[in-house]
Structures are given as structure tokens and as C-alpha cells.
Design a protein around this motif. Sequence first.
Motif, mmCIF file in Angstrom:
data_model
loop_
_atom_site.group_PDB
_atom_site.id
_atom_site.type_symbol
_atom_site.label_atom_id
_atom_site.label_comp_id
_atom_site.label_asym_id
_atom_site.label_seq_id
_atom_site.Cartn_x
_atom_site.Cartn_y
_atom_site.Cartn_z
ATOM 1 N N GLN A 26 0.827 -1.204 0.000
ATOM 2 C CA GLN A 26 0.000 0.000 0.000
ATOM 3 C C GLN A 26 0.864 1.258 0.000
ATOM 4 N N THR A 27 1.942 1.238 0.777
ATOM 5 C CA THR A 27 2.839 2.386 0.821
ATOM 6 C C THR A 27 3.493 2.625 -0.537
ATOM 7 N N ALA A 28 3.929 1.537 -1.176
ATOM 8 C CA ALA A 28 4.565 1.649 -2.489
ATOM 9 C C ALA A 28 3.585 2.191 -3.530
ATOM 10 N N MET A 29 2.335 1.733 -3.477
ATOM 11 C CA MET A 29 1.326 2.197 -4.423
ATOM 12 C C MET A 29 1.034 3.683 -4.225
ATOM 13 N N ALA A 30 0.954 4.123 -2.968
ATOM 14 C CA ALA A 30 0.684 5.532 -2.675
ATOM 15 C C ALA A 30 1.813 6.415 -3.198
ATOM 16 N N ASN A 31 3.063 5.989 -2.977
ATOM 17 C CA ASN A 31 4.213 6.762 -3.461
ATOM 18 C C ASN A 31 4.233 6.833 -4.981
ATOM 19 N N ASP A 32 3.881 5.733 -5.638
ATOM 20 C CA ASP A 32 3.857 5.698 -7.096
ATOM 21 C C ASP A 32 2.783 6.636 -7.636
ATOM 22 N N GLN A 33 1.632 6.686 -6.967
ATOM 23 C CA GLN A 33 0.548 7.559 -7.407
ATOM 24 C C GLN A 33 0.942 9.030 -7.282
ATOM 25 N N LEU B 139 3.965 10.267 -7.498
ATOM 26 C CA LEU B 139 4.917 10.572 -8.563
ATOM 27 C C LEU B 139 4.199 10.767 -9.895
ATOM 28 N N LYS B 140 3.189 9.938 -10.174
ATOM 29 C CA LYS B 140 2.435 10.082 -11.411
ATOM 30 C C LYS B 140 1.704 11.415 -11.444
ATOM 31 N N GLY B 141 1.090 11.782 -10.325
ATOM 32 C CA GLY B 141 0.368 13.041 -10.265
ATOM 33 C C GLY B 141 1.286 14.233 -10.447
ATOM 34 N N ALA B 142 2.451 14.204 -9.801
ATOM 35 C CA ALA B 142 3.402 15.304 -9.914
ATOM 36 C C ALA B 142 3.887 15.469 -11.353
ATOM 37 N N GLY B 143 3.994 14.368 -12.070
ATOM 38 C CA GLY B 143 4.436 14.423 -13.458
ATOM 39 C C GLY B 143 3.429 15.061 -14.391
ATOM 40 N N LEU C 2 -5.318 10.598 -4.869
ATOM 41 C CA LEU C 2 -4.679 11.801 -5.379
ATOM 42 C C LEU C 2 -5.668 12.614 -6.215
ATOM 43 N N TYR C 3 -5.642 13.938 -6.023
ATOM 44 C CA TYR C 3 -6.522 14.833 -6.771
ATOM 45 C C TYR C 3 -5.691 15.823 -7.569
ATOM 46 N N LEU C 4 -6.143 16.084 -8.804
ATOM 47 C CA LEU C 4 -5.501 17.075 -9.657
ATOM 48 C C LEU C 4 -6.261 18.388 -9.537
ATOM 49 N N ASN C 5 -5.549 19.477 -9.321
ATOM 50 C CA ASN C 5 -6.156 20.804 -9.262
ATOM 51 C C ASN C 5 -6.079 21.410 -10.657
ATOM 52 N N ALA D 281 -10.123 17.223 -9.445
ATOM 53 C CA ALA D 281 -10.684 16.001 -10.009
ATOM 54 C C ALA D 281 -9.783 14.838 -9.617
ATOM 55 N N PRO D 282 -10.356 13.668 -9.304
ATOM 56 C CA PRO D 282 -9.529 12.500 -8.961
ATOM 57 C C PRO D 282 -8.613 12.111 -10.114
ATOM 58 N N LEU D 283 -7.483 11.544 -9.783
ATOM 59 C CA LEU D 283 -6.509 11.148 -10.799
ATOM 60 C C LEU D 283 -7.110 10.164 -11.803
ATOM 61 N N ASP D 284 -7.982 9.263 -11.323
ATOM 62 C CA ASP D 284 -8.528 8.241 -12.224
ATOM 63 C C ASP D 284 -9.593 8.794 -13.173
ATOM 64 N N TYR D 285 -9.886 10.109 -13.102
ATOM 65 C CA TYR D 285 -10.796 10.732 -14.073
ATOM 66 C C TYR D 285 -10.093 11.064 -15.382
ATOM 67 N N VAL D 286 -8.772 11.080 -15.363
ATOM 68 C CA VAL D 286 -8.013 11.483 -16.537
ATOM 69 C C VAL D 286 -8.147 10.451 -17.652
#
Length: 223
Positions: free
Chosen positions: A80-87, A89-93, A204-207, A214-219
Motif C-alpha cells: 500500500q505504501t509503495a502504491m501511494a508513493n507511485d501515485q 509521482l504520477k500526479g506530480a508528473g 490523489l486529486y488534480l487541481n 478532479a480524482p486522478l482516475d478521471y483522466v
Amino acid sequence: MTTSVSSDLYSSLGLTAQASTTTKKNDTLDQADFLKLMTTQLQHQDPLKPMDNSQMVAQMAQLSTVQGISDLNTTVESFQTAMANDQILKGAGLVGHEVLVPSTKLALETEGGASGTVAAPSGGQVTVDITDANGVKVKSVNVTADAAGEVSFDWDGTDADGKRMPAGSYSITASHTDTSGATTSLSTYVQAAVESVTVGTDGLYLNLKGLGSAPLDYVLRVS
């Protein structure tokens, strides 16, 4: 002058402040406790009715189960920790990029226009109506759909008379009229710039500029 940051700030952002010392209370038995209980049981058993082999095997199996569950919990927590960190990084990118997300709003800047996409069920005419904050329709954008599939639309930021509209958020609705004249309402998707990301308790939410979060999975697409 120094300023202390209250832990309530972290809570309001859906975050947890890291403590310097963590004390964990064990509410369940671990392997050492289980072995201690078994040893005590053997020491105090009735000499005339000692524990038989089947009972010993059953308790050893329980011990293995307890240890297996403990190891599994540790593995799941690490995953779970690894998945959260990966998410994160994806959002920041995505910051600085434009994304396609489902929305009934368009954000208009002081210059330029706005764009979006709909999914036409068949060939025909797609109409996108744009209304202001007062619910007044300012313009209709018509696009021809040659066949079923994705149809893009663009608004130049002007009203029906060609007058430039003020910057802000505008509502949009879309409909499709097929060759027989039947009309169907369509979902709308818009292009929006990612300004920053927020880590929430549920993901994770994108501003998005002019549209909010919007949630990341809306993209649906990144450009």
C-alpha cells in the motif's frame, strides 16, 4: 520569531504528521506469546490426562496460521505504501500538462478559447450549448460527426454576435442529432491544465485551472 505548525493542519489536508517516536499497542497475540501459552499449558496439564499428539499438532497449526497472517499484514502494508508513493509521482508528473476529464464546465481565460470532446453514437450533427453563470446561453457550437466515435469541439470565447466573453467558468451541454432526426444527450469532456496535485485520504486529486479538483482516475488523456 518562530511559528509552530499544528498537527490539525495535516489533518485538514488529509495527511498525517510524522511523529518522532511511535508507540504501538499490541492488541493481538504474536508468536512469542503463543509459544509462552503453549509452554505454560504443558507445564500445568493433568499428568493423568496429558495432551495427545492431535491436540499438539492442532495448536502448532494455529501457531503457523497466526505467524502467516502477521507476515501477510506486513506485506500488504508495504504494498500500500509503495502504491501511494507511485501515485504521487504520477500526479506530480502531470503538473503543467493538459488533461482530458469529464466535466460540464469550460474554463475561459482572458485570451484564447476552450475545447472539449464528446462521443457521438453515430453520424450526424453534434451541438454544444454554452451558458454563462446566470444560465443564459451565449453560444452554440455545431460540429458534424461523420461516424460513431470521438468528436472534438472548440469555442473561440465569443458569443453569438462575435463579442469576446469575460474570463470565467461556463456550463456546457451537448446533444447529438442523427440522420433520422432523433436527438440524444451526450456526456462532455474538456481539456484543462493541471496546476498542482493534492494528496487526499482517498487518493490523489488534480487541481485543474478554472475547474477545481478532479480524482486522478478521471483522466482520460494527457497532452
